[in-house]
Design a protein around this motif. Structure first.
Motif, PDB file in Angstrom:
ATOM      1  N   THR A  58      84.233  47.141  70.896  1.00  0.00           N
ATOM      2  CA  THR A  58      84.106  46.925  72.335  1.00  0.00           C
ATOM      3  C   THR A  58      84.657  48.102  73.129  1.00  0.00           C
ATOM      4  O   THR A  58      84.195  48.366  74.243  1.00  0.00           O
ATOM      5  CB  THR A  58      84.829  45.637  72.751  1.00  0.00           C
ATOM      6  OG1 THR A  58      86.181  45.662  72.264  1.00  0.00           O
ATOM      7  CG2 THR A  58      84.134  44.408  72.195  1.00  0.00           C
ATOM      8  N   ASP A 243      89.168  42.013  73.659  1.00  0.00           N
ATOM      9  CA  ASP A 243      88.148  42.687  72.868  1.00  0.00           C
ATOM     10  C   ASP A 243      87.565  41.761  71.819  1.00  0.00           C
ATOM     11  O   ASP A 243      86.380  41.843  71.491  1.00  0.00           O
ATOM     12  CB  ASP A 243      88.735  43.930  72.196  1.00  0.00           C
ATOM     13  CG  ASP A 243      88.998  45.050  73.183  1.00  0.00           C
ATOM     14  OD1 ASP A 243      88.607  44.899  74.352  1.00  0.00           O
ATOM     15  OD2 ASP A 243      89.604  46.068  72.785  1.00  0.00           O
ATOM     16  N   ASN A 246      85.196  39.651  73.614  1.00  0.00           N
ATOM     17  CA  ASN A 246      84.038  40.460  73.990  1.00  0.00           C
ATOM     18  C   ASN A 246      83.139  40.761  72.800  1.00  0.00           C
ATOM     19  O   ASN A 246      81.917  40.881  72.951  1.00  0.00           O
ATOM     20  CB  ASN A 246      84.497  41.772  74.637  1.00  0.00           C
ATOM     21  CG  ASN A 246      84.976  41.578  76.060  1.00  0.00           C
ATOM     22  OD1 ASN A 246      84.716  40.547  76.674  1.00  0.00           O
ATOM     23  ND2 ASN A 246      85.671  42.559  76.591  1.00  0.00           N
ATOM     24  N   PHE A 398      82.432  45.067  78.838  1.00  0.00           N
ATOM     25  CA  PHE A 398      82.574  46.196  77.926  1.00  0.00           C
ATOM     26  C   PHE A 398      82.933  47.484  78.657  1.00  0.00           C
ATOM     27  O   PHE A 398      83.718  48.295  78.156  1.00  0.00           O
ATOM     28  CB  PHE A 398      81.299  46.375  77.115  1.00  0.00           C
ATOM     29  CG  PHE A 398      81.157  45.357  76.039  1.00  0.00           C
ATOM     30  CD1 PHE A 398      82.019  45.349  74.967  1.00  0.00           C
ATOM     31  CD2 PHE A 398      80.189  44.375  76.106  1.00  0.00           C
ATOM     32  CE1 PHE A 398      81.917  44.396  73.973  1.00  0.00           C
ATOM     33  CE2 PHE A 398      80.083  43.414  75.126  1.00  0.00           C
ATOM     34  CZ  PHE A 398      80.946  43.426  74.046  1.00  0.00           C
TER      35      PHE A 398
END
Length: 559
Positions: A58, A243, A246, A398
């Motif tokens: 990410t 992250d 994500n 992102f």
């Protein structure tokens, strides 16, 4: 197109990355990594490879593998797809994997510091300056990209900002209360998906004009301020848990886009090779190779590999999974961007209207992806409003991850400059953070005098060129390490030569364009980066003649 990409990336990871791991880098399961040797619960944190892969993926993904291919479609989908496939497997793979390995074997030092050991003491300052300028442009470009998305798709504002407390909660549960990360992250993901739907019902935005600046300009300042604060937090508190969420978000996004392609079977309305390129567009050769940077090969990836990921790698053998597979995942995102902009328009006329000029393609690259990918997802029965909100949220998430990772790396670079040249103020975390914020804001607001704060995409060609120059220099350092270790250098030398030639050529074109436009700020920055790059290459050539003890290049001490 999609099936070919899957096959190429699978074969690259299955066979080529194994060859690099076993024959070229000779990874050892017994080596004690910097994360274990210098564990401090802030920067050096031994991390499960799946969690670290999520952070690494990410961090390097961001908006760049979306923006670049979306802009490069102006030349047709054929050149864009070919460069993404070849660049990912044979260039990004060894670059990302190699810089991670080299950093782990050099006590988690950045590729700039490694250049001092491999090339010369002068190489350190040259590399650090180039990296600083690259990170400066990464932060300015991504802040502008996020600001543009918030202004264009206000539905993404609510889910993005509420994602932050969700991630912090997960970080506390996992690292302070010893919860396993899977269940909290899945719960966070489900909550985030609900917030995406809520965002379509409650779009949030700023007034179009405040104090003489546009809403995009204000979002740029807000995001840079957020990035500065986030870069000060321990990686376990926000960066890693967000992250990890994500990474799940990206998997869902990619799955929905590709499922939409297979089920809806949309028509490709873009030409394979565009024979009617607008007059204001630069030449395909060499600009294709810097317009698509992330998604094929990117110098920023080497900074992440040697800046944050190397400090979290629990086992050296995890470097193949984190480094090479991370670049492969980004290649899949770039292919998704190509599919969205090649087949996401209703008609050929719609596509021609969007790509009627270079300026239009550059400024609306993200919007083209969001709308095109949303149309693909709509084929699955998901309302197009929800689909486009989901895609815009994914891009923002992102891009923001890359933003705060990049600002953290920029602070590290200032600290290294301060340590090397006895400027202790640069090593002060608060002073360095403020300096990073001010420099990034200044570039974002002054790069395009006609549109302060909101016109930062004028930086994209310079960002792409500097990014690729940095990738070439990292490959040069890796090649010299392999040369002195008497290991095969062809696998890093060929990518170095190709990327080096294309990017130097592109930089000359960019500087000429800025001169004609009278943009002296970018002329000065581009010219300085060009001179530093040539100087560092000459230093590298001179280093070939020097004999080096392998112990000076790789750490073999496990104590």
């Amino acid at each position: 197109m999609a099936l070919m990409a899957f096959a190429v990336f699978f074969l690259g990871y299955r066979y080529y990355s194994r060859f690099l791991a076993e024959r070229l880098f000779q990874l050892s399961p017994d080596y004690r990594t910097p994360a274990r040797r210098y564990e401090d619960s802030v920067d050096f944190v031994p991390t499960n490879k799946f969690i670290l892969w999520g952070h690494h993926f990410t961090s390097v993904a961001g908006a760049a593998p979306i923006i670049g291919p979306a802009i490069a479609m102006i030349w047709g989908w054929g050149p864009a797809l070919a460069w993404v496939l070849i660049g990912t497997v044979f260039m990004a793979g060894i670059h990302d994997f190699g810089t991670l390995w080299a950093s782990v074997r050099n006590r988690g030092q950045s590729v700039g510091v490694i250049a001092r050991n491999v090339i010369s003491p002068r190489a350190l300052m040259l590399f650090l300056l180039i990296i600083f300028f690259l990170l400066l442009m990464v932060n300015a470009v991504f802040a502008v990209a996020i600001g543009t998305l918030f202004s264009t798709f206000p539905e993404s504002v609510l889910p993005y900002w509420l994602q932050i407390p969700i991630a912090i909660t997960i970080g506390v549960l996992v690292y302070r209360h010893n919860w396993h990360i899977l269940l909290p992250s899945l719960a966070g993901l489900i909550l985030l998906l609900f917030l995406v739907y809520a965002g379509t019902l409650a779009p949030l935005g700023l007034p179009e004009q405040m104090g003489g600046y546009s809403s995009t300009a204000w979002w740029v300042l807000i995001m840079l301020g957020y990035g500065a604060i986030a870069s000060r937090l321990p990686v376990w508190l926000l960066l890693q848990p967000r992250d990890f969420i994500n990474s799940h978000l990206l998997f869902i996004c990619l799955a929905l886009v590709y499922l939409g392609v297979f089920i809806g079977q949309p028509e490709i309305v873009a030409p394979m090779y565009n024979t009617a390129v607008p007059d204001d567009a630069p030449p395909l050769l060499p600009l294709l190779f810097v317009t698509i940077a992330c998604g094929a090969i990117s110098g920023f990836h080497g900074l992440v590999s040697s800046g944050t990921s190397s400090k979290q790698l629990a086992h050296e053998t995890d470097a193949r999974f984190v480094g090479y597979l991370g670049s492969t995942g980004e290649g899949l995102l770039a292919v998704a961007a190509i599919l969205a902009t090649a087949a996401g328009f209703a008609t050929v006329g719609d596509w021609n209207e969007h790509y009627g000029s270079w300026a239009e393609a550059s400024s609306q690259g993200i919007a083209a992806f969001v709308e095109g990918a949303g149309n693909h997802v709509n084929q699955l029965g998901i309302p197009v409003e929800v689909a486009t909100t989901f895609m815009s949220m994914m891009v923002v998430a992102f891009a923001a991850t890359t933003l705060d990772t990049s600002m953290r790396l920029q602070r590290f670079i200032l600290g290294e400059i301060g340590r090397q040249y006895r400027m202790p103020a640069l090593g002060n975390i608060n002073f360095a953070t403020v300096l990073v914020f001010l420099s990034c804001a200044a570039l974002a607001f002054f790069a395009d005098p006609s549109n302060p704060g909101a016109g930062g995409m004028v930086l994209w060609p310079l960002f792409g060129t500097t990014n690729q120059l940095t990738a070439g220099l990292s490959l040069l350092v890796l090649t010299l390490i392999l040369w002195h270790l008497k290991r095969p250098i062809i696998y890093s030398l060929v990518p170095f030569l190709f990327v080096g030639v294309m990017t130097i050529w592109s930089m000359i074109i960019n500087i000429g364009t800025y001169l004609r436009e009278g943009n002296m700020l970018l002329v000065v920055i581009g010219g300085l980066i060009f001179v530093l790059n040539i100087w560092l290459i000459l230093e590298g050539i001179n280093a070939v003649r020097q004999k080096r003890d392998p112990s000076e290049l790789l750490d073999t001490d496990n104590d």
